[in-house]
Enzyme design. Structure first.
Site, PDB file in Angstrom:
ATOM      1  N   ASP A 171     -12.848  -9.507  -9.198  1.00  0.00           N
ATOM      2  CA  ASP A 171     -11.530  -9.864  -8.666  1.00  0.00           C
ATOM      3  C   ASP A 171     -11.580 -10.280  -7.207  1.00  0.00           C
ATOM      4  O   ASP A 171     -11.029  -9.606  -6.343  1.00  0.00           O
ATOM      5  CB  ASP A 171     -10.538  -8.703  -8.871  1.00  0.00           C
ATOM      6  CG  ASP A 171      -9.099  -9.127  -8.588  1.00  0.00           C
ATOM      7  OD1 ASP A 171      -8.875 -10.311  -8.238  1.00  0.00           O
ATOM      8  OD2 ASP A 171      -8.209  -8.276  -8.707  1.00  0.00           O
ATOM      9  N   ASP A 226      -3.668 -14.795 -14.560  1.00  0.00           N
ATOM     10  CA  ASP A 226      -4.208 -15.166 -13.251  1.00  0.00           C
ATOM     11  C   ASP A 226      -5.533 -15.871 -13.523  1.00  0.00           C
ATOM     12  O   ASP A 226      -6.409 -15.299 -14.189  1.00  0.00           O
ATOM     13  CB  ASP A 226      -4.386 -13.852 -12.452  1.00  0.00           C
ATOM     14  CG  ASP A 226      -4.950 -14.042 -11.064  1.00  0.00           C
ATOM     15  OD1 ASP A 226      -5.959 -14.758 -10.926  1.00  0.00           O
ATOM     16  OD2 ASP A 226      -4.398 -13.449 -10.115  1.00  0.00           O
ATOM     17  N   TYR A 268       0.381  -2.437  -5.019  1.00  0.00           N
ATOM     18  CA  TYR A 268      -0.910  -2.076  -5.628  1.00  0.00           C
ATOM     19  C   TYR A 268      -1.028  -0.572  -5.885  1.00  0.00           C
ATOM     20  O   TYR A 268      -1.834  -0.147  -6.690  1.00  0.00           O
ATOM     21  CB  TYR A 268      -2.074  -2.492  -4.716  1.00  0.00           C
ATOM     22  CG  TYR A 268      -2.231  -3.970  -4.541  1.00  0.00           C
ATOM     23  CD1 TYR A 268      -2.085  -4.839  -5.616  1.00  0.00           C
ATOM     24  CD2 TYR A 268      -2.565  -4.507  -3.299  1.00  0.00           C
ATOM     25  CE1 TYR A 268      -2.248  -6.205  -5.445  1.00  0.00           C
ATOM     26  CE2 TYR A 268      -2.733  -5.862  -3.121  1.00  0.00           C
ATOM     27  CZ  TYR A 268      -2.569  -6.707  -4.202  1.00  0.00           C
ATOM     28  OH  TYR A 268      -2.742  -8.046  -4.035  1.00  0.00           O
ATOM     29  N   HIS A 279     -10.538 -13.532  -5.078  1.00  0.00           N
ATOM     30  CA  HIS A 279      -9.901 -14.846  -5.090  1.00  0.00           C
ATOM     31  C   HIS A 279     -10.558 -15.766  -4.061  1.00  0.00           C
ATOM     32  O   HIS A 279     -11.024 -15.296  -3.021  1.00  0.00           O
ATOM     33  CB  HIS A 279      -8.415 -14.732  -4.728  1.00  0.00           C
ATOM     34  CG  HIS A 279      -7.636 -13.864  -5.675  1.00  0.00           C
ATOM     35  ND1 HIS A 279      -6.279 -13.814  -5.674  1.00  0.00           N
ATOM     36  CD2 HIS A 279      -8.027 -13.018  -6.655  1.00  0.00           C
ATOM     37  CE1 HIS A 279      -5.857 -12.976  -6.611  1.00  0.00           C
ATOM     38  NE2 HIS A 279      -6.910 -12.467  -7.204  1.00  0.00           N
ATOM     39  N   HIS A 314      -0.771 -17.106 -12.117  1.00  0.00           N
ATOM     40  CA  HIS A 314      -1.319 -17.033 -10.758  1.00  0.00           C
ATOM     41  C   HIS A 314      -2.470 -18.023 -10.701  1.00  0.00           C
ATOM     42  O   HIS A 314      -3.347 -18.003 -11.569  1.00  0.00           O
ATOM     43  CB  HIS A 314      -1.822 -15.626 -10.447  1.00  0.00           C
ATOM     44  CG  HIS A 314      -0.721 -14.641 -10.220  1.00  0.00           C
ATOM     45  ND1 HIS A 314      -0.954 -13.291 -10.111  1.00  0.00           N
ATOM     46  CD2 HIS A 314       0.612 -14.818 -10.064  1.00  0.00           C
ATOM     47  CE1 HIS A 314       0.205 -12.677  -9.902  1.00  0.00           C
ATOM     48  NE2 HIS A 314       1.161 -13.568  -9.890  1.00  0.00           N
ATOM     49  N   HIS A 331       6.009  -9.207  -6.946  1.00  0.00           N
ATOM     50  CA  HIS A 331       4.792  -8.451  -7.271  1.00  0.00           C
ATOM     51  C   HIS A 331       4.980  -6.982  -6.887  1.00  0.00           C
ATOM     52  O   HIS A 331       5.386  -6.679  -5.772  1.00  0.00           O
ATOM     53  CB  HIS A 331       3.593  -9.048  -6.528  1.00  0.00           C
ATOM     54  CG  HIS A 331       2.267  -8.683  -7.123  1.00  0.00           C
ATOM     55  ND1 HIS A 331       1.843  -7.378  -7.270  1.00  0.00           N
ATOM     56  CD2 HIS A 331       1.264  -9.449  -7.620  1.00  0.00           C
ATOM     57  CE1 HIS A 331       0.642  -7.373  -7.826  1.00  0.00           C
ATOM     58  NE2 HIS A 331       0.268  -8.619  -8.060  1.00  0.00           N
ATOM     59  N   ARG A 378       0.831  -1.222   0.000  1.00  0.00           N
ATOM     60  CA  ARG A 378       0.000   0.000   0.000  1.00  0.00           C
ATOM     61  C   ARG A 378       0.860   1.265   0.000  1.00  0.00           C
ATOM     62  O   ARG A 378       0.476   2.283  -0.533  1.00  0.00           O
ATOM     63  CB  ARG A 378      -0.937   0.015   1.204  1.00  0.00           C
ATOM     64  CG  ARG A 378      -1.735  -1.246   1.350  1.00  0.00           C
ATOM     65  CD  ARG A 378      -3.234  -1.025   1.132  1.00  0.00           C
ATOM     66  NE  ARG A 378      -3.856  -2.275   0.730  1.00  0.00           N
ATOM     67  CZ  ARG A 378      -4.496  -2.464  -0.424  1.00  0.00           C
ATOM     68  NH1 ARG A 378      -4.623  -1.487  -1.295  1.00  0.00           N
ATOM     69  NH2 ARG A 378      -5.036  -3.623  -0.708  1.00  0.00           N
ATOM     70  N   GLU A 380       0.308  -8.208 -15.708  1.00  0.00           N
ATOM     71  CA  GLU A 380      -0.675  -9.170 -15.224  1.00  0.00           C
ATOM     72  C   GLU A 380      -2.007  -8.948 -15.930  1.00  0.00           C
ATOM     73  O   GLU A 380      -2.496  -7.822 -16.035  1.00  0.00           O
ATOM     74  CB  GLU A 380      -0.851  -9.067 -13.695  1.00  0.00           C
ATOM     75  CG  GLU A 380      -1.851 -10.101 -13.157  1.00  0.00           C
ATOM     76  CD  GLU A 380      -1.850 -10.277 -11.644  1.00  0.00           C
ATOM     77  OE1 GLU A 380      -0.997  -9.666 -10.960  1.00  0.00           O
ATOM     78  OE2 GLU A 380      -2.702 -11.036 -11.157  1.00  0.00           O
ATOM     79  N   HIS A 407       0.352  -4.864 -12.062  1.00  0.00           N
ATOM     80  CA  HIS A 407      -0.967  -4.593 -12.629  1.00  0.00           C
ATOM     81  C   HIS A 407      -0.806  -3.413 -13.587  1.00  0.00           C
ATOM     82  O   HIS A 407      -0.337  -2.355 -13.155  1.00  0.00           O
ATOM     83  CB  HIS A 407      -1.967  -4.243 -11.529  1.00  0.00           C
ATOM     84  CG  HIS A 407      -2.226  -5.365 -10.571  1.00  0.00           C
ATOM     85  ND1 HIS A 407      -3.071  -5.260  -9.496  1.00  0.00           N
ATOM     86  CD2 HIS A 407      -1.737  -6.634 -10.529  1.00  0.00           C
ATOM     87  CE1 HIS A 407      -3.094  -6.410  -8.838  1.00  0.00           C
ATOM     88  NE2 HIS A 407      -2.296  -7.254  -9.438  1.00  0.00           N
ATOM     89  N   GLU A 457      -2.476 -17.412  -4.879  1.00  0.00           N
ATOM     90  CA  GLU A 457      -2.802 -16.157  -4.170  1.00  0.00           C
ATOM     91  C   GLU A 457      -4.179 -16.326  -3.547  1.00  0.00           C
ATOM     92  O   GLU A 457      -5.053 -15.473  -3.681  1.00  0.00           O
ATOM     93  CB  GLU A 457      -2.842 -14.985  -5.144  1.00  0.00           C
ATOM     94  CG  GLU A 457      -1.559 -14.718  -5.886  1.00  0.00           C
ATOM     95  CD  GLU A 457      -1.734 -13.633  -6.938  1.00  0.00           C
ATOM     96  OE1 GLU A 457      -2.670 -13.748  -7.764  1.00  0.00           O
ATOM     97  OE2 GLU A 457      -0.959 -12.684  -6.921  1.00  0.00           O
ATOM     98  N   HIS A 488      -8.580 -13.957 -12.469  1.00  0.00           N
ATOM     99  CA  HIS A 488      -8.800 -12.775 -13.311  1.00  0.00           C
ATOM    100  C   HIS A 488      -9.334 -13.178 -14.685  1.00  0.00           C
ATOM    101  O   HIS A 488     -10.253 -12.526 -15.209  1.00  0.00           O
ATOM    102  CB  HIS A 488      -7.508 -11.980 -13.468  1.00  0.00           C
ATOM    103  CG  HIS A 488      -6.976 -11.440 -12.166  1.00  0.00           C
ATOM    104  ND1 HIS A 488      -5.797 -10.755 -12.089  1.00  0.00           N
ATOM    105  CD2 HIS A 488      -7.476 -11.489 -10.903  1.00  0.00           C
ATOM    106  CE1 HIS A 488      -5.579 -10.397 -10.823  1.00  0.00           C
ATOM    107  NE2 HIS A 488      -6.578 -10.847 -10.090  1.00  0.00           N
TER     108      HIS A 488
HETATM  109 ZN    ZN Z   1      -6.625 -10.597  -8.111  1.00  0.00          ZN
HETATM  110 FE    FE Z   2      -2.821 -12.298  -9.414  1.00  0.00          FE
HETATM  111 FE    FE Z   3      -1.711  -9.234  -8.885  1.00  0.00          FE
END
Ligand code: ZN
Ligand code: FE
Ligand code: FE
Length: 277
Positions: A224, A176, A70, A226, A211, A67, A37, A142, A107, A256, A179
C-alpha cells in the site's frame, strides 16, 4: 462527464474545500471527516454546509467521497478500539447528513490475529448497529492492498461483509487502483478480467467510487504505497483505461497521490484531456 478530484484538507470547512476543488479543476473531492489519526471532530457548521451545497450545484459537482479516519478499526481484537470505531462511525453518519446524499468510504479493518471470518462478522455487526433506514449517505467498503491482517483485499471478503449487512441499499464498494494492483489484480494487462471477477463475486452495481493512484510497488506487493500518476508500476495508460472503462466512467474518481496542489491540478487535467466523449 468525468467526475474527478483529489483528497483535500478539511480544517477550513466545506465551502473552503469546494473552492479549493474548483481551483484545481476538480468536480468532486475526498476529505477526512475528522483528524485521520485522532478521534475528535469539530461540529459541522450548517451555514458552511449550505454555502457548499450551492457551490456544488452551481459547479455541477458529482458525489463527494468522504473518508473515515484511519484509527477506525471495526474489527480490532481490542473491544475498546472496536467501541471507539463504532462511536466514530455513528457520529460521522450524523455529520454526513449536513451534506446529504454523499459517499462515506472506510477501510474495513484489520482483524489482528482473530481471523478474517471473525473480523467480517464484527465489521457487519458495527454497520448493523449504526446504519439507519432514513440516512441519505451511502457507506463504501474500500478494497485494500492486503497489508498485515487487513480485510478487504479479496473480493470474497467484501462480498461477505455486504451479505451480513441488513440495510444493503445503504452500502457499496470503493476500489483503489493502487490497492487492487498491490493485492495482486492485474489491472494493467487484464482490467476486463478483474472487473468480470468483481462483477461475479460482488456485483458491479455495488461499485460506487474509485480511488485513482499509481503504485510504488510491483503487482501483489501488499504494501500500500501510492505513487504519482505515471511514476509508478501501474502507469498512465492503464489508469486512463480505468477512467474510460464503460463500467467505471460515470463513477467519481479520487486521486490520493503524493502531490501538492500543482501536481493534483496537472493530474486532473491529464485525465480530463484523455476522457473520451
Ligand atoms: Zn492506500
Ligand atoms: Fe484509497
Ligand atoms: Fe483509503
Amino acid at each position: 462527464m468525468l467526475y474527478i478530484g483529489c483528497h483535500l484538507p478539511s480544517s477550513k470547512g466545506y465551502l473552503s474545500m469546494g473552492r479549493h476543488a474548483v481551483s484545481l479543476g476538480a468536480n468532486t473531492f475526498a476529505f477526512f471527516t475528522r483528524n485521520p489519526r485522532g478521534g475528535s471532530a469539530k461540529p459541522v457548521n450548517e451555514a458552511d454546509a449550505a454555502a457548499f451545497a450551492a457551490l456544488a450545484e452551481n459547479q455541477g459537482f458529482g458525489k463527494l467521497v468522504a473518508h473515515a479516519p484511519y484509527t477506525m478499526n471495526l474489527c480490532s481484537a481490542d473491544p475498546s478500539i472496536r467501541e471507539f470505531g463504532r462511536n466514530m462511525l455513528a457520529d460521522d453518519m450524523k455529520r454526513m447528513e449536513y451534506t446529504p446524499g454523499q459517499y462515506y468510504n472506510f477501510h474495513p479493518g484489520s482483524h489482528v490475529g482473530q481471523g478474517a471470518e471473525k473480523g467480517i462478522e464484527q465489521i457487519a455487526d458495527a454497520l448493523n448497529a449504526v446504519l439507519t433506514p432514513d440516512q441519505t449517505t451511502t457507506v463504501l467498503l474500500e478494497g485494500m492492498a492486503g497489508k498485515g491482517s487487513e480485510i478487504g483485499s479479496r473480493f470474497e471478503e467484501l462480498r461477505a461483509i455486504l451479505d451480513l449487512v441488513e440495510l444493503k441499499e445503504k452500502m457499496g464498494v470503493c476500489l483503489d487502483t493502487c490497492h487492487l494492483w498491490e493485492a495482486g489484480f492485474d489491472i494493467v494487462n487484464d482490467l476486463e478480467g478483474v472487473l468480470e471477477q468483481f462483477d461475479r463475486i460482488v456485483g458491479i452495481k455495488n461499485l460506487k467510487a474509485m480511488h485513482l493512484n499509481d503504485s510504488k510497488n510491483p503487482m501483489g506487493a501488499h504494501k500500500d504505497r501510492h505513487e504519482k500518476i505515471g511514476e509508478g508500476h501501474i502507469g498512465t495508460e492503464a489508469l486512463v483505461n480505468v477512467v474510460n472503462h464503460p463500467a467505471l466512467r460515470e463513477l467519481p474518481f479520487i486521486l490520493e497521490t503524493p502531490n501538492d496542489d500543482e501536481g493534483y491540478a496537472a493530474e486532473i487535467k491529464l485525465f480530463q484531456s484523455r476522457y473520451t466523449d
